[in-house]
Design a protein around this motif. Sequence first.
Motif, PDB file in Angstrom:
ATOM      1  N   UNK A 144      -4.459 -42.497   3.570  1.00  0.00           N
ATOM      2  CA  UNK A 144      -5.295 -43.780   3.732  1.00  0.00           C
ATOM      3  C   UNK A 144      -4.707 -45.003   2.838  1.00  0.00           C
ATOM      4  N   UNK A 145      -4.458 -44.519   1.387  1.00  0.00           N
ATOM      5  CA  UNK A 145      -3.894 -45.598   0.577  1.00  0.00           C
ATOM      6  C   UNK A 145      -2.610 -45.713   0.861  1.00  0.00           C
ATOM      7  N   UNK A 146      -1.536 -44.878   1.164  1.00  0.00           N
ATOM      8  CA  UNK A 146      -0.396 -45.223   1.741  1.00  0.00           C
ATOM      9  C   UNK A 146      -0.342 -46.141   2.516  1.00  0.00           C
ATOM     10  N   UNK A 147      -1.099 -46.193   3.692  1.00  0.00           N
ATOM     11  CA  UNK A 147      -1.308 -46.954   4.933  1.00  0.00           C
ATOM     12  C   UNK A 147      -1.641 -48.449   4.233  1.00  0.00           C
ATOM     13  N   UNK A 148      -2.725 -48.273   3.700  1.00  0.00           N
ATOM     14  CA  UNK A 148      -3.412 -49.624   3.062  1.00  0.00           C
ATOM     15  C   UNK A 148      -2.310 -50.249   2.162  1.00  0.00           C
ATOM     16  N   UNK A 149      -1.720 -49.417   1.226  1.00  0.00           N
ATOM     17  CA  UNK A 149      -0.709 -50.210   0.291  1.00  0.00           C
ATOM     18  C   UNK A 149       0.450 -50.552   1.146  1.00  0.00           C
ATOM     19  N   UNK A 150       0.906 -50.094   2.218  1.00  0.00           N
ATOM     20  CA  UNK A 150       2.245 -50.520   3.140  1.00  0.00           C
ATOM     21  C   UNK A 150       1.696 -51.866   3.804  1.00  0.00           C
ATOM     22  N   UNK A 151       0.418 -51.737   4.284  1.00  0.00           N
ATOM     23  CA  UNK A 151      -0.041 -53.018   4.824  1.00  0.00           C
ATOM     24  C   UNK A 151      -0.265 -54.087   4.154  1.00  0.00           C
ATOM     25  N   UNK A 152      -0.913 -54.261   2.686  1.00  0.00           N
ATOM     26  CA  UNK A 152      -1.145 -54.885   1.879  1.00  0.00           C
ATOM     27  C   UNK A 152       0.307 -55.411   1.191  1.00  0.00           C
ATOM     28  N   UNK A 153       1.078 -54.618   1.035  1.00  0.00           N
ATOM     29  CA  UNK A 153       2.501 -55.101   0.540  1.00  0.00           C
ATOM     30  C   UNK A 153       3.170 -56.070   1.544  1.00  0.00           C
ATOM     31  N   UNK A 154       2.935 -55.835   2.672  1.00  0.00           N
ATOM     32  CA  UNK A 154       3.715 -56.527   3.869  1.00  0.00           C
ATOM     33  C   UNK A 154       2.794 -57.985   3.809  1.00  0.00           C
ATOM     34  N   UNK A 155       1.625 -58.077   3.303  1.00  0.00           N
ATOM     35  CA  UNK A 155       0.877 -59.246   3.355  1.00  0.00           C
ATOM     36  C   UNK A 155       1.461 -60.075   2.029  1.00  0.00           C
ATOM     37  N   UNK A 156       1.291 -59.089   1.049  1.00  0.00           N
ATOM     38  CA  UNK A 156       1.824 -59.556  -0.227  1.00  0.00           C
ATOM     39  C   UNK A 156       3.159 -60.395  -0.317  1.00  0.00           C
TER      40      UNK A 156
END
Lengths: 382, 343
Positions: free
Chosen positions: B164-176
Amino acid sequence: MSEPHLQFVAHDRRAAPSASTTTGVPAAASTRTLVPLRQSTRIAARSLGTTRAGDLTSGPGLRARATVTGTAAIEQVSSARAEARDAVPTNDLSNWKNAQQDPLWVRLTLIGLAVGSLLLLVIIPVANVFYQALSAGLHAYWDNLFNDPDTRHSIWLTLIVAPTAVGANLVFGVAAAWAIARFRFPGRSALTTLIDLPFAISPVVAGLQLVLLFGLRGYFGPWLREHDIHVIFALPGLILATMFVTLPFIARELIPVLEAIGPDEELAAVSLGARGWQVLWKITLPNIKWGLLYGILLCNARAMGEFGAVYVVSGHIPGQTQTMPLRVDRLFQGYNTPGSFALASLLMLLALVTLVLKTVLERRTQRELAEAAKLHTVEIES
Amino acid sequence: MTRIHLACVAAALVLAGLSGCSSEAGNSNSPAIELLNVSYDPTRELWKAINYAFTAKHEKEAGQALNIRVTHAGSSSQARSVIEGLEADVVTLAMWTDTDAVARAGLIDAGWESELPNNALPYSSTIVFVVRKGNPKQIQDWPDLLKQGVEIITPNPKTSGNGKLSFLAAWGAALDRGGSEADALAYVTELFKHVPVLDSGARAATVTFAQKKIGDVHLTWENEARLEVQEAQGELEIVYPSASILAEPLVAVVDANVKRHGTADIAREYLEFLYTEEAQEIIARNYYRPSKEAILAKHKEDFPEIRLFRISAVAKDWADAHARYFAEGAVFDKISEGSRGEQ
């Protein structure tokens, strides 16, 4: 087999049926095909005095037959041998052998494949377990096994869970096998299927159904919690799960043995006034002992090695609910490779001991079955 | 033979009896207090060290023997076990949603996050990259993961906290990086096409990457990455991306259980100990980011500074993140269906 002789014997048998009851060997020996002939040879040899008492695990019928006189038996042996020689001509045998012969390269390839895959799939992994376990030296091996309190507890726990499950299945298995082999009753085939069910169900599902029953959200969970009784994530759960997956072993092993032996001796005992327990201890159990031991052994091996069902109900509390296989898994996942392989090697040693015992018992079981089958043949003929 | 059988049956019965007795004796006569800590997969080394310190401290101060046991498995399955009746005194799970599931089963009192300092968060962690020696595919940051031929190892977001965290990290990094929601979706969709196997838990994924040598980059817990690299003895390297998610493995006392065990005070004391300087030091040494700034500063070289965004960057809170991304039919399900459709 010479035609006139056969006719003579057949005639003899039809003409004087009473003779076969007093001189069972000649009648049995000279009828029919090769298999009874061989047996009759053995029976005849026994009646000559070469028999060990223990080999005659028979009913009253065979003992009566053993009264044949020595000379009659000798004649019978020689004629039986002659018939056996005549029955299979020698040149037929050699043709048979030639037809079986494959070209050299086929044989070498097949043998190579078999040896290679055995080496790859069995011998190398087994050897590797011991190699890994001992890679840090004997001292570390000992430390890993017996100086880690949680590992020690897992060994102890397995030594409690497995025998308890085996004990319970022993009582159940003997009772169920006896009922199924000796009686025809409504629901008999349903019972047989039910006994097989644990073979068909995945162990994980077996564990889950216990969770569904005894878990806090399961049917009995709240009541158990109220009375402070622990089933799941405690010893009773481990035993129940192990019992479930090993349920078929003893019963399945005993049903064919009991069927082959037949009810005659038990009936005889009852007719002589034996009570139920006496029949069980004096007749049934001694007759099925090797099959029973074999069943216990298989059951125990599976009980000690069971992973899936126990995994679900264990809760993995080190020093409390971790059996040996679970501990191996946890040690391995915790980067403690030597520790996990040391414990794995202990399980492997248990398996090897089981294997040796199994081979010995298997031979004895087969002998028991053959003996029973032989008696059967002889009795049908006489 | 009869005797032997009798003996067998008798032995089995005696053993059964004994085992019943021994388990009861173990519960009632033992002078030591027992605590059960139900934790997630990669915290073995951490809790071993913490328990050692706390047990010694407690025995010295209260003069009472203490025996703490810890169980480890995938975070969600651990939560499930506690819900089904595993007698946990404290839960120290990977994800807020897992602790929340235990709370919703009625085992933890409402408002548990405010029971302990720092919103019940004694340490945090994040998701980083592990690559093969010399970083042959030149992976430095999130965009590099989509390079041609890069294979990514990460566990299944459906079953694993790490996933889950890998997914959210990837998602958030794209927004970041300044991307929109649609960019994030496109990025993550593409990313999961580079994942050859989805293991069910963090350790299983580690084994896939480090021991089976599958894949070029492993997205994993920072602490797990450090251990993995240590174990690999020079075969693997850590890469810190420019930004990643702040993982919040919260801790909680399981109120319903400690009431029955009479261990409420000691359980609370145990979790409060995590915020002491001594425990924070242990936490840092095990590569979790301590919540005490002073200790974190002391171990600065162990925790390279990267932008850590909170869950609020990608969702309202952890519950919302679960509903939006991982619930039945949510974003992750759509992504995996889509990639199956193309194959």
